[in-house]
Scaffold this motif. Structure first.
Motif: not given
Lengths: 211, 183
Positions: A62-79
Motif C-alpha cells: 500500500v502507498t500512503c500520502a504523508v502530510v508534508d507540512r506542520v504549522a506550529h505557533k511561535v509566541s513571544g514578546w518584542v519589547g
C-alpha cells in the motif's frame, strides 16, 4: 521606595522582551488513508484501526500520502508591550508510521519517498517493524506486535516546502488471529526530535494508539 | 520620596509587594507557556473548531495583545527563509565530494544499481550520471530502476536530480548515500 522598584520592573521587561517560544507539533493521519498497489486491491481493507491485509497468505503493498507540512505557533514578546503569536511552517523533521505486525514469518516493511516538482526525488532506506521506536534496518520477520518506524526527514533530504511525500508499506499476512495494519502516520516539525527517545516529550506521541 | 505617615508607608509597601508578585507571576507564566502551547496546538491541528476551548490562558493573553497591535507589522524574529529545492541537490553533491575518497563494501552495492553509468564514490556517497535520449526513455528506465528489488533494498538514502536539455535530452544524477552514516 519607587526607585527600588525600577530595577525590578526593568529586569522583568528585559526578560519578557527576550522571550520567544516555538511549539513542537505533530500532524496525525489515520492509517485508512492508504491506497493498494495494483495486485493488492483484493487483499486490503480499511476500518477504524487503519488499512489492513486481509489475506492469510499474501503480502499486500500500500502507498500512503504523508502530510508534508506542520504549522506550529511561535509566541513571544518584542519589547515590553508587544506580544505576538504567529504560525510558522518549518521543514518537517520526522515522519513516523505506526502499524501492527501479526506475522511471525514475513517482515512488515516500509520506506518513505518524496518528490519535487522539478524532478528531485528521494527514497529513504527501507525499515522493518521491530521493538525499536524507529524501526530496524534489517528484516525482522519474527517480530509481532504494535510498533512504529520513523525517518529523519530534515532538509536537505526532504524539503517540505516543495516536496510531495508518501510511504510505501508491505503489510504481511497474519499468522495468528487478526490482521496486520498500517494504523497511523505522524508528521513532526521536529522541535522535539532531539528528545525523541525522552519519555517526557511523548505527550503528543503516546506509546500506544488506542485503536 | 519618603513617606513618614505609617499608613502611607504601609500602602507603599503593599503596592511594591503587589508589583513584585505580578512580575514573578509574569515570569512564571512565560516559563510555563511553551509546554502549554504544545498541547494547545496539537488540538488545534486535529480539531480547529475545538481549538478555542483548549487554548491555554497564556495564548489567549498573547492573542489579546496581538489584537491590540494588529496594525503593527509582525516582528522579523519569526521570519525564516524557505530552502530552495535546487540548492539541496547542490548541497548534497558538495557534501559528498567534500567528504573525500574512500573505499567501502557499500560502494559496490551502489555501483551495481546504476551499472551502466559513470559512478564516483566518496566517503558520504556515490554520484552517478545517466543520460537519456528523451523524456520517455528516462521515465521508462527510471520506473524500472526504482521499482527493482535491488534499488528498494539499498540500505541508504537515494536522491535523484533531473536536468532537461534544450534538445530534449534528459540527464539524471543519482546520489546514493552512504548507508552507514546517519540520515
Amino acid at each position: 521606595m519607587f526607585k527600588k522598584l525600577v530595577p525590578v520592573v526593568a529586569a522583568a521587561a528585559m526578560l519578557a522582551g527576550a522571550y520567544r517560544s516555538a511549539d513542537a507539533n505533530v500532524i496525525r493521519r489515520h492509517g485508512s488513508l492508504c491506497a493498494p498497489k495494483y495486485g493488492s486491491q483484493n487483499l486490503v481493507g480499511a476500518d477504524e484501526r487503519g488499512t489492513y491485509n486481509a489475506s492469510p497468505t499474501t503480502v499486500a503493498q500500500v502507498t500512503c500520502a504523508v502530510v508534508d507540512r506542520v504549522a506550529h505557533k511561535v509566541s513571544g514578546w518584542v519589547g515590553w508591550d508587544y506580544a505576538f503569536t504567529v504560525d510558522e511552517t518549518p521543514s518537517i523533521k520526522r515522519v513516523a508510521v505506526w502499524g501492527r505486525d501479526l506475522s511471525a514469518t514475513t517482515p512488515f516493511s516500509c520506506y518513505l519517498f518524496s518528490t519535487d516538482e522539478d524532478g528531485f526525488s528521494s527514497w529513504a532506506p527501507t525499515k522493518y517493524m521491530c521493538s525499536d521506536n524507529s524501526g530496524c534496518p534489517d528484516s525482522t520477520s519474527e517480530y509481532t506486535g504494535v510498533s512504529r518506524m520513523s525517518w529523519d526527514t530534515s532538509w536537505p533530504v526532504v524539503d517540505s516546502y516543495e516536496d510531495y511525500v508518501g510511504i510505501v508499506c508491505r503489510v504481511p499476512p497474519a499468522t495468528s488471529l487478526g490482521a496486520s495494519y498500517v494504523k497511523a502516520i505522524k508528521t513532526l516539525d521536529g522541535e522535539e526530535v532531539h528528545n525523541w527517545q525522552d519519555p517526557d516529550t511523548w505527550r503528543n506521541h503516546p506509546e500506544t494508539l488506542w485503536f | 520620596m519618603t513617606a513618614r505617615n505609617p499608613r502611607i508607608r504601609l500602602l507603599l509597601g503593599a503596592l511594591s509587594a503587589a508589583v513584585v508578585t505580578a512580575c514573578v507571576a509574569l515570569l512564571v507564566s512565560v516559563s510555563l507557556a511553551p509546554a502549554a502551547h504544545v498541547e494547545a496546538t496539537a488540538v488545534a491541528a486535529d480539531a480547529p473548531a475545538a481549538a478555542g476551548k483548549a487554548t491555554p490562558r497564556a495564548v489567549e493573553m498573547h492573542r489579546a495583545h496581538e489584537h491590540e497591535h494588529e496594525h503593527t507589522a509582525p516582528p522579523p524574529a519569526v521570519a525564516r527563509p524557505e530552502p530552495q529545492a535546487k540548492d539541496r541537490a547542490a548541497t548534497l553533491v558538495t557534501q559528498i565530494r567534500d567528504s573525500g575518497s574512500d573505499s567501502a563494501p557499500w560502494m559496490e552495492q551502489a555501483r551495481a544499481l546504476v551499472n551502466d553509468a559513470d559512478v564516483d564514490c566518496y566517503r558520504d556517497g556515490c554520484i552517478a550520471v545517466v543520460a537519456y535520449a528523451d523524456e520517455l526513455a528516462f521515465e521508462l528506465a527510471d520506473e524500472t530502476l526504482t521499482s527493482s528489488e535491488a534499488f528498494l533494498s539499498y540500505p541508504g538514502w537515494r536522491h535523484r536530480r533531473v536536468e532537461r536539455g534544450a534538445s530534449g535530452r534528459v540527464t539524471a544524477t543519482w546520489l546514493l548515500m552512504n548507508p552507514t552514516t546517519v540520515q
